[in-house]
Design an enzyme around this catalytic site. Sequence first.
Site, mmCIF file in Angstrom:
data_model
loop_
_atom_site.group_PDB
_atom_site.id
_atom_site.type_symbol
_atom_site.label_atom_id
_atom_site.label_comp_id
_atom_site.label_asym_id
_atom_site.label_seq_id
_atom_site.Cartn_x
_atom_site.Cartn_y
_atom_site.Cartn_z
ATOM 1 N N HIS A 146 93.803 -6.795 38.551
ATOM 2 C CA HIS A 146 92.199 -6.841 38.671
ATOM 3 C C HIS A 146 91.973 -5.228 38.889
ATOM 4 C CE1 HIS A 146 92.446 -10.745 38.375
ATOM 5 N NE2 HIS A 146 92.252 -11.211 39.624
ATOM 6 N N ASP A 180 92.570 -11.763 32.360
ATOM 7 C CA ASP A 180 92.185 -11.087 33.764
ATOM 8 C C ASP A 180 90.941 -11.378 33.729
ATOM 9 O OD1 ASP A 180 91.343 -9.326 35.679
ATOM 10 O OD2 ASP A 180 93.293 -8.323 35.253
ATOM 11 N N HIS A 181 90.495 -12.226 34.730
ATOM 12 C CA HIS A 181 89.095 -12.812 34.916
ATOM 13 C C HIS A 181 88.248 -11.774 35.253
ATOM 14 C CE1 HIS A 181 89.664 -13.622 39.215
ATOM 15 N NE2 HIS A 181 88.463 -13.565 39.121
HETATM 16 C C1 BG6 Z 1 92.617 -14.308 41.751
HETATM 17 C C2 BG6 Z 1 93.458 -14.317 42.877
HETATM 18 O O1 BG6 Z 1 93.069 -13.709 40.415
HETATM 19 O O2 BG6 Z 1 91.215 -13.611 41.887
HETATM 20 C C3 BG6 Z 1 92.901 -14.850 44.124
HETATM 21 O O3 BG6 Z 1 94.753 -14.925 42.373
HETATM 22 C C4 BG6 Z 1 91.569 -13.907 44.468
HETATM 23 O O4 BG6 Z 1 94.066 -14.768 45.353
HETATM 24 C C5 BG6 Z 1 90.839 -14.070 43.057
HETATM 25 O O5 BG6 Z 1 91.124 -14.942 45.413
HETATM 26 C C6 BG6 Z 1 89.628 -13.267 43.473
HETATM 27 O O6 BG6 Z 1 88.753 -13.355 42.426
HETATM 28 P P1 BG6 Z 1 87.243 -13.087 42.574
HETATM 29 O O7 BG6 Z 1 86.426 -13.397 41.338
HETATM 30 O O8 BG6 Z 1 86.712 -14.241 43.600
HETATM 31 O O9 BG6 Z 1 86.999 -11.675 43.144
#
Ligand code: BG6
Length: 502
Positions: free
Chosen positions: A241, A178-179
Amino acid sequence: MNKPQDLILVIFGASGDLTERKLVPAVYELFKRNLLPDKFAVVGVSRTNFTDEAFRAKLKNAVEKQGDGEKIGEFLKLLHYIKIDTAAESEYSKVKERLNELKNEMSIGANYIFYLSTPPKFYGIIPKYLADLGLNSQSDGFKRIIIEKPFGYDLESAKQLNKTLSQDYEEDQLYRIDHYLGKETVQNVLVTRFSNGIFEPLWNRNYIHHVEITAAEEIGVENRGGYYDESGALRDMLQNHLLQLVGLVAMEPPASLDSESLRNEALKVFRSLRPIKPEEVNKYSIRGQYIASKIKGELVKGYREEKGVNFESRTETYVALKFYIDNWRWGGVPFYIRTGKRLPTHVTEIVIHFKPTPHYLFSISGQSDTCNQLIIRIQPDEGILLKFGMKVPGQGFNVQTVNMDFHYADLANVSLPSAYERLLYDCMMGDSTLFTRGDAVETLWKFLRPIQIAWADDSKIPIYGYPAGTWGPETADSLIEQNMKWHYPCKNLTNDGNYCEL
Ligand code: BG6
């Protein structure tokens, strides 16, 4: 920092967008910072017909975008490629042969990380086909699998996937990514809470009125309409997230930072989420979908006009949720979380709203003197801001709310590593602390189940249109009681609290 053991990173879905935009640039950063193993290679796997050279040429641009040309040629030599049809079991022997060749050339053990950056339908079969060839066995080196989100589609599919994976792999071989957990500022939530003596005594129902978490995006679904229409904001952002952020904000202090202690505490929070009754879905959740509008004079498409999206789609591009955490610390404190595409700005932040003083000494109209808020800004303008009351100089006792703020940008010479850089390095080191465990994923799907069912089955539950470039359906304010409104953040942390100009 320590270097990982020698290894080969195998990326399935290597011709895709994520490999080019995030994964290979993150590996390059690790290379520049001398954090890759002494002996290391990447093997890209996908269906497209590339030679090693063509694969390197494609990724050269992505790496060059990172600014400096430092040692790019040397880095690109680490990249290799094999073309296979990922759906065909018979083709996996090619992967095994290539890995054997490379490991022998490099004189290393069979330490492999398999990164699944493919459509989710392959998450069950790739690990299975690898295992059928013995590529799950750790007798000759470690084998780890990194699985991108979405991990399942709902409770049943997540359970099924966990079950399939557990047939061939131990839980500690599985790294569900989960980045958001790789973001520096997300980890700083833990440091803010647990390295400062001043916050923790206040971090509970006695002093906190409510907690708000927003992840707003300015972009629409871009070229991912097909994927997104099957997914929607609840599955794409909230299940993972946003609820992971809730875990970090609400958890008890872990006894140590090892992967089990931290993840056990997060799981306890997830298990304490008060179930939403089917008949109350409408009261606790709001969904919306952006419609065409003009932003800064330019016409922006509505969601249903996006490529790959059904013209009658009822997929939500915005979701807001209210819920409670039924435990000793949080009893009675509402949590409000929301996320959406095509909102006025790109910002992710956590706002802790403290209770007002018990007696309003300085107020004129019987209103609270000051609403203390702690704003933890995840992105952009990463930092922390505390709002408190100060006497307006001059006669009387007029109180004005002022900000005390810290911006990461003020730290000279410090650039924030990307989330993927951190998480890839952790996986190479065998540290799964910032990866999601199977039981947590299932618990979160279970919590969302009544909403998923009601939204799918009950056509009376509205999906509100909101013009692209606004803060979502107006009715989302009705989730928050007592005439309070959502906090409307701007890009700039210290210029918050006002509706952003479009
Ligand atoms: C991803 C989603 O996990 O996270 C995307 O699939 C979203 O739809 C993105 O745009 C948002 O990531 P960040 O790091 O730009 O907030």
